[in-house]
Write a protein that holds these residues in place. Structure first.
Motif, PDB file in Angstrom:
ATOM      1  N   LEU A 199       8.027  15.578   6.239  1.00 53.23           N
ATOM      2  CA  LEU A 199       6.642  15.113   6.340  1.00 53.23           C
ATOM      3  C   LEU A 199       6.533  13.677   5.834  1.00 53.23           C
ATOM      4  O   LEU A 199       5.954  12.799   6.490  1.00 53.23           O
ATOM      5  CB  LEU A 199       5.761  16.038   5.497  1.00 53.23           C
ATOM      6  N   LEU A 200       7.118  13.432   4.662  1.00 49.68           N
ATOM      7  CA  LEU A 200       7.045  12.117   4.027  1.00 49.68           C
ATOM      8  C   LEU A 200       7.625  11.039   4.942  1.00 49.68           C
ATOM      9  O   LEU A 200       7.066   9.952   5.074  1.00 49.68           O
ATOM     10  CB  LEU A 200       7.832  12.173   2.709  1.00 49.68           C
ATOM     11  N   LEU A 201       8.740  11.363   5.603  1.00 50.93           N
ATOM     12  CA  LEU A 201       9.418  10.358   6.411  1.00 50.93           C
ATOM     13  C   LEU A 201       8.813  10.239   7.810  1.00 50.93           C
ATOM     14  O   LEU A 201       9.212   9.366   8.571  1.00 50.93           O
ATOM     15  CB  LEU A 201      10.908  10.675   6.496  1.00 50.93           C
ATOM     16  N   THR A 202       7.866  11.105   8.151  1.00 51.91           N
ATOM     17  CA  THR A 202       7.164  10.917   9.424  1.00 51.91           C
ATOM     18  C   THR A 202       5.781  10.307   9.206  1.00 51.91           C
ATOM     19  O   THR A 202       5.023  10.143  10.148  1.00 51.91           O
ATOM     20  CB  THR A 202       7.039  12.241  10.212  1.00 51.91           C
ATOM     21  N   LEU A 203       5.448  10.007   7.945  1.00 48.31           N
ATOM     22  CA  LEU A 203       4.244   9.209   7.682  1.00 48.31           C
ATOM     23  C   LEU A 203       4.619   7.744   7.913  1.00 48.31           C
ATOM     24  O   LEU A 203       5.774   7.360   7.713  1.00 48.31           O
ATOM     25  CB  LEU A 203       3.781   9.413   6.234  1.00 48.31           C
ATOM     26  N   PRO A 204       3.654   6.932   8.351  1.00 53.31           N
ATOM     27  CA  PRO A 204       4.007   5.535   8.672  1.00 53.31           C
ATOM     28  C   PRO A 204       4.186   4.687   7.421  1.00 53.31           C
ATOM     29  O   PRO A 204       3.367   3.824   7.128  1.00 53.31           O
ATOM     30  CB  PRO A 204       2.819   5.064   9.524  1.00 53.31           C
ATOM     31  N   LEU A 205       5.251   4.946   6.654  1.00 54.53           N
ATOM     32  CA  LEU A 205       5.419   4.276   5.363  1.00 54.53           C
ATOM     33  C   LEU A 205       6.597   3.309   5.323  1.00 54.53           C
ATOM     34  O   LEU A 205       6.568   2.331   4.588  1.00 54.53           O
ATOM     35  CB  LEU A 205       5.625   5.325   4.258  1.00 54.53           C
ATOM     36  N   ARG A 216       0.833  -1.197   0.000  1.00 55.02           N
ATOM     37  CA  ARG A 216       0.000   0.000   0.000  1.00 55.02           C
ATOM     38  C   ARG A 216       0.870   1.250   0.000  1.00 55.02           C
ATOM     39  O   ARG A 216       0.644   2.191  -0.752  1.00 55.02           O
ATOM     40  CB  ARG A 216      -0.907   0.008   1.230  1.00 55.02           C
ATOM     41  N   LYS A 229       4.467   6.273  14.485  1.00 52.66           N
ATOM     42  CA  LYS A 229       4.079   7.343  13.554  1.00 52.66           C
ATOM     43  C   LYS A 229       2.582   7.346  13.287  1.00 52.66           C
ATOM     44  O   LYS A 229       1.988   8.389  13.036  1.00 52.66           O
ATOM     45  CB  LYS A 229       4.851   7.195  12.239  1.00 52.66           C
ATOM     46  N   THR A 256       0.982   4.004  -2.911  1.00 51.20           N
ATOM     47  CA  THR A 256       0.589   5.384  -2.618  1.00 51.20           C
ATOM     48  C   THR A 256       1.665   6.362  -3.071  1.00 51.20           C
ATOM     49  O   THR A 256       1.373   7.376  -3.724  1.00 51.20           O
ATOM     50  CB  THR A 256       0.350   5.539  -1.100  1.00 51.20           C
ATOM     51  N   VAL A 257       2.918   6.045  -2.730  1.00 53.17           N
ATOM     52  CA  VAL A 257       4.024   6.930  -3.115  1.00 53.17           C
ATOM     53  C   VAL A 257       4.174   6.954  -4.633  1.00 53.17           C
ATOM     54  O   VAL A 257       4.331   8.024  -5.248  1.00 53.17           O
ATOM     55  CB  VAL A 257       5.341   6.463  -2.453  1.00 53.17           C
ATOM     56  N   THR A 296       8.751  12.497  16.476  1.00 53.20           N
ATOM     57  CA  THR A 296       7.967  12.081  15.318  1.00 53.20           C
ATOM     58  C   THR A 296       8.690  11.047  14.472  1.00 53.20           C
ATOM     59  O   THR A 296       8.195  10.647  13.427  1.00 53.20           O
ATOM     60  CB  THR A 296       7.613  13.289  14.438  1.00 53.20           C
TER      61      THR A 296
END
Lengths: 244, 319
Positions: free
Chosen positions: A84-90, A2, B77, A6-7, B52
């Protein structure tokens, strides 16, 4: 999956709405057309094949792939969206691979849009379709390797221009390492093992060999490992500033 | 009490030999709004970046509901909404596309994405700007996009790095209202330079300078550190010399001075020792002596003063 999807989807849309991708594709198609038809004289050769076309392609990719790759990470660094991108749970790998795949997709699209040449030689003569298909697969692999290198270098700087120039340089070195004048220049000056290693690593000789005959599993493994190593470096560059 | 929503354990972050964050510890429960204060370069943003999961702590750890932000990043996160400094967002995207991307990235099911995005946009006051590319939006709207992104998934922990920086007074008030609305069920940490903001919305202040925590208490307690806390300014009908003597005799009064202006009808300034409330006693003395009180003001101390006192002290002198 997912996260990767998404990315990937976001990056594709980013290419589509920015002027970069359309301009890239148009310039690419015009240049390859001029080189193949006017400079190499595809029609005048009187042979139903695309050899001149496939000879020019890697050189063109060397300039145009870095142009596509340069914004991938440097722009994230410059604008702060990377945080922001790296603090999303990805997870880092899906992000790196998703971005790379999106850029590669644009390159593949540009290469794919040269299909009228294939149609033309098919109408005019009776080309070996297997060789042409192999040529296409080969150049897609070369573009992928260059793109992975470009993505990785883009992660090391916040300047797109620096990323472009460095990527161009590295791709040039990767290609020239196996180029005949270069090989004959260094042959005898360095231990034979080094020359062999360079020839093994180099992109162009392998490309020449595989685009002229069959695309083998061996070649696929070579290019996929090159891409894998470059993306590993990409992850390392992204994490370099974050590690404590 | 169970696991705190946020727990920072002796967080340290070095950049080369520079210790930007040097042993920061505090915890936050749901329902608390922490005002994270400190001069520029104190280590506020760096602390938030560790919380974070953007930066790896050099030492110590940051836990979000018990999940280590660096070692269990995906779980930690998922529980945090984060507004990085400057509210970065992809400039070429529209708010609706950007928020949908964030929702998908956070694992929101496809069928819920539209509803959640609309809800977050509504709360952040973005409704009418959803189809404009973010690069064309004003600073205030860009900030709202960042806020909408942070609250999208209704996280239990909100980390907001200067959420009102660069906004006009109306926009500031709106952001504060939004934070106040969400405060009861969330643990909120916000960094700011604006001390009135701390008074308006924070239940607790964590003040840091040079990477270490100097104070961790409620705004009221922090304000009481002002030496002028509980100071009373009085104008009354009694003769100044007589009043001064009478007031100085009150227990808890440190000293009495003549206010600015001088002369026989100048106001008197009564300093309390140790910040004890003295206004009642002052009024009582006036009443007993039959002096008419023209004005009596109690100074509650200023965070501004405390902030300057604490952060300009040399680190060796810090208590």
């Amino acid at each position: 999956m997912r996260a990767l999807r998404t990315v990937y989807a976001r990056e594709l849309v980013a290419y589509a709405v920015s002027p970069v991708a359309p301009i890239f594709i148009v310039i690419f198609l015009v240049l390859i057309g001029v080189m193949t038809l006017n400079v190499a004289g595809l029609y005048e050769r009187g042979l139903a094949d695309l050899t001149p076309f496939f000879n020019y392609l890697p050189w063109l990719c060397m300039f145009l792939v870095p142009a596509l790759a340069m914004r991938l990470w440097s722009e994230e660094r410059r604008t702060g969206t990377g945080e922001l991108l790296l603090t999303l749970p990805l997870g880092i790998w899906p992000v790196v691979v998703g971005k790379f795949l999106a850029a590669w997709t644009i390159a593949v699209l540009a290469i794919g849009l040269t299909f009228p040449l294939w149609i033309t030689v098919s109408v005019l003569g009776d080309p070996d379709h297997g060789v042409i298909l192999s040529g296409y697969l080969s150049i897609i692999m070369v573009a992928g390797a260059f793109m992975a290198v470009g993505a990785s270098i883009s992660a090391s700087t916040s300047s797109q221009v620096v990323a472009f120039v460095l990527t161009l340089l590295v791709c040039l070195l990767l290609s020239l390492a196996g180029f005949r004048p270069v090989v004959s220049f260094i042959d005898g000056r360095v231990p034979p093992g080094v020359v062999e290693a360079l020839l093994d690593l180099s992109v162009l000789p392998r490309y020449r060999a595989m685009s002229a005959s069959d695309f083998s599993l061996d070649d696929a493994v070579y290019f996929l490992s090159l891409i894998g190593c470059a993306l590993g470096l990409n992850v390392a560059f992204v994490n370099a500033g974050r590690a404590g | 009490m169970g696991t705190p929503a946020v727990q920072l354990d002796s967080l340290v972050r070095c950049f080369g030999t520079f210790r930007a964050v040097d042993g920061v510890s505090f915890s936050v429960e749901r329902g608390e709004v922490i005002g994270f204060l400190g001069p520029n370069g104190a280590g506020k943003s760096t602390t938030m970046k560790m919380l974070t999961g953007y930066l790896q702590p050099s030492e110590g750890r940051a836990l979000v509901e018990g999940n280590d932000a660096w070692r269990a990043p995906t779980r930690a996160k998922a529980l945090v909404g984060y507004l990085p400094e400057g509210a970065p967002a992809y400039a070429e995207m529209t708010p609706v596309a950007f928020l949908r991307f964030c929702a998908r990235a956070r694992g929101v099911a496809r069928r819920d994405v539209v509803r959640l995005v609309e809800h977050a946009a509504e709360r952040a006051g973005l409704r009418h700007m959803m189809r404009q590319p973010i690069e064309t939006l004003s600073k205030g709207y860009k900030r709202r996009v960042g806020l909408a992104q942070a609250i999208l998934h209704d996280p239990p922990v909100l980390v907001l790095d200067e959420p009102t920086d660069g906004l006009d007074p109306n926009q500031k008030a709106e952001v504060r209202r939004l934070i106040n609305e969400m405060a009861p069920e969330k643990a909120v940490i916000l960094s700011t330079h604006i001390l009135e903001e701390v008074e308006a919305i924070c239940t607790r202040v964590v003040l840091i300078a040079q990477g270490t925590v100097l104070a961790d208490e409620t705004p009221g307690v922090l304000r009481a550190r002002d030496p002028g806390h509980q100071r009373v300014t009085l104008r009354c009908s009694g003769a100044n010399a007589e009043v001064r003597t009478a007031l100085a005799a009150i227990g808890g009064v440190e000293r009495v001075e003549e206010g600015p202006g001088g002369g026989s009808d100048a106001a008197l300034v009564v300093y309390a020792s140790g910040g004890a409330p003295i206004a009642g006693d002052v009024a009582g003395v006036c009443h007993d002596r039959g002096w008419a009180v023209f004005s009596l003001e109690v100074h509650s101390g200023s965070l501004d003063r405390v902030f300057r006192d604490l952060t300009t002290r040399s680190p060796e002198g810090a208590a």
